[in-house]
Motif scaffolding. Structure first.
Motif, mmCIF file in Angstrom:
data_model
loop_
_atom_site.group_PDB
_atom_site.id
_atom_site.type_symbol
_atom_site.label_atom_id
_atom_site.label_comp_id
_atom_site.label_asym_id
_atom_site.label_seq_id
_atom_site.Cartn_x
_atom_site.Cartn_y
_atom_site.Cartn_z
ATOM 1 N N ALA A 96 40.096 30.194 53.027
ATOM 2 C CA ALA A 96 41.129 29.949 52.018
ATOM 3 C C ALA A 96 42.240 29.052 52.554
ATOM 4 N N LEU A 102 40.510 25.228 47.885
ATOM 5 C CA LEU A 102 40.799 26.661 47.786
ATOM 6 C C LEU A 102 42.259 26.936 48.149
ATOM 7 N N LYS A 130 44.367 26.396 45.184
ATOM 8 C CA LYS A 130 44.283 27.442 44.155
ATOM 9 C C LYS A 130 45.221 28.605 44.436
ATOM 10 N N PHE A 131 45.551 28.804 45.712
ATOM 11 C CA PHE A 131 46.397 29.945 46.067
ATOM 12 C C PHE A 131 47.871 29.575 46.260
ATOM 13 N N VAL A 154 50.608 31.943 44.974
ATOM 14 C CA VAL A 154 49.962 33.170 44.499
ATOM 15 C C VAL A 154 50.361 34.360 45.371
ATOM 16 N N LYS A 196 43.313 36.212 39.271
ATOM 17 C CA LYS A 196 43.417 36.354 40.722
ATOM 18 C C LYS A 196 42.087 36.803 41.330
ATOM 19 N N LYS A 199 39.721 33.889 41.745
ATOM 20 C CA LYS A 199 40.070 33.071 42.916
ATOM 21 C C LYS A 199 39.488 33.691 44.185
ATOM 22 N N GLN A 254 35.796 33.082 44.426
ATOM 23 C CA GLN A 254 35.476 31.711 44.826
ATOM 24 C C GLN A 254 35.490 31.570 46.345
#
Length: 265
Positions: A25, A31, A34-35, A38, A111, A114, A117
């Motif tokens: 991540a 990736l 995407k976070f 978060v 969440k 994610k 993934q």
């Protein structure tokens, strides 16, 4: 009760493989994006019996991951959990048996997706059978993942009392074994052992020169050994694999690397 073999494999997955999700991540740009911003809590668990379960949980704060072994007992709510009804089912799932699905406990679907993934990316990477061609970024990441998995896996098996590995650490003075790739200091991991105790670490061991170092001239050479596609003797002769320390210790650490690899297959 689970057999010792089941317990050993589950420990490799819980404490060796799943924590690699943090590295993935962080190191895979799409990736990591995407976070961004978060905040989330994730968990993977497996029942040992009616009262006990093994678990690993992840706390993400503003996109930064922390990994903790054991159940999450904090005040927040878990956004997504993969809950397996047994260690055997989790082991089968981690080895690619999609018929052994866990119970999905989902508080926040976005969440949770994610998280999945990242898990799928890890599965894809660890199922690569040959060193990638003309893709140094993926090769470097794969080396990191395998070095981290092997160092953590060996250490955790020692703590669990694996006979061969624990006997090795019991008889050992304070020694550090390291894996590294020339020119890629980020591809370095180690395990330190002494009198039955062990500790895995990421990055270079800096307190002293490692007692033994398995060094590779490039990521592709490392992956040939890690994926079992290279000839160790020929690669050693060609200086693609360099063992700094007695070769007998290379054979020894190689045996324990194979134990971790076999448990994860």
């Amino acid at each position: 009760m689970p057999t010792d073999e089941v317990r050993y494999a589950n420990k490799v997955f819980m404490a060796g493989a799943l924590p690699l999700m943090k590295t993935i991540a962080t190191d895979v740009p799409e990736l990591k994006k995407k976070f961004e911003g978060v905040n989330a809590i994730y968990q993977v668990s497996a029942k040992v019996n009616a009262e006990e379960k093994e678990a690993v949980h992840f706390i993400v704060e503003n996109g930064e991951w922390r990994v903790k072994l054991g159940e999450y007992l904090g005040q927040g709510k878990i956004d997504g959990e993969l809950a397996f009804s047994s260690m055997e089912k989790m082991n089968d799932f981690m080895k690619g048996n999609m018929a052994k699905l866990p119970k999905f406990k989902i508080k926040n679907l976005g969440k949770f997706l994610k998280f999945m993934q990242v898990l799928l990316k890890m599965s894809n990477l660890l199922n690569i059978k040959e060193p990638p061609e003309n893709d140094e970024t993926t090769s470097v990441l794969l080396c990191k993942l395998y070095f981290y998995l092997l160092s953590s896996g060996i250490s955790q098996l020692n703590k669990l009392g694996h006979p061969a590995i624990h006997e090795w650490t019991l008889k050992s003075p304070d020694r550090c074994y390291q894996w590294e790739v020339v020119g890629h200091p980020e591809c370095t991991a180690y395990i330190r052992i002494k009198a039955g105790k062990s500790r895995a670490g990421r990055g270079e061991y800096k307190r002293a020169k490692p007692f033994f170092c398995m060094k590779f001239d490039c990521p592709t050479s490392a992956l040939k050994i890690l994926l079992g596609t290279g000839d160790m003797f020929q690669m050693t002769a060609d200086q693609q694999l360099m063992m700094e320390g007695g070769p007998e210790f290379g054979v020894q650490i190689g045996d324990y690397m194979m134990i971790v690899g076999d448990l994860a297959k």
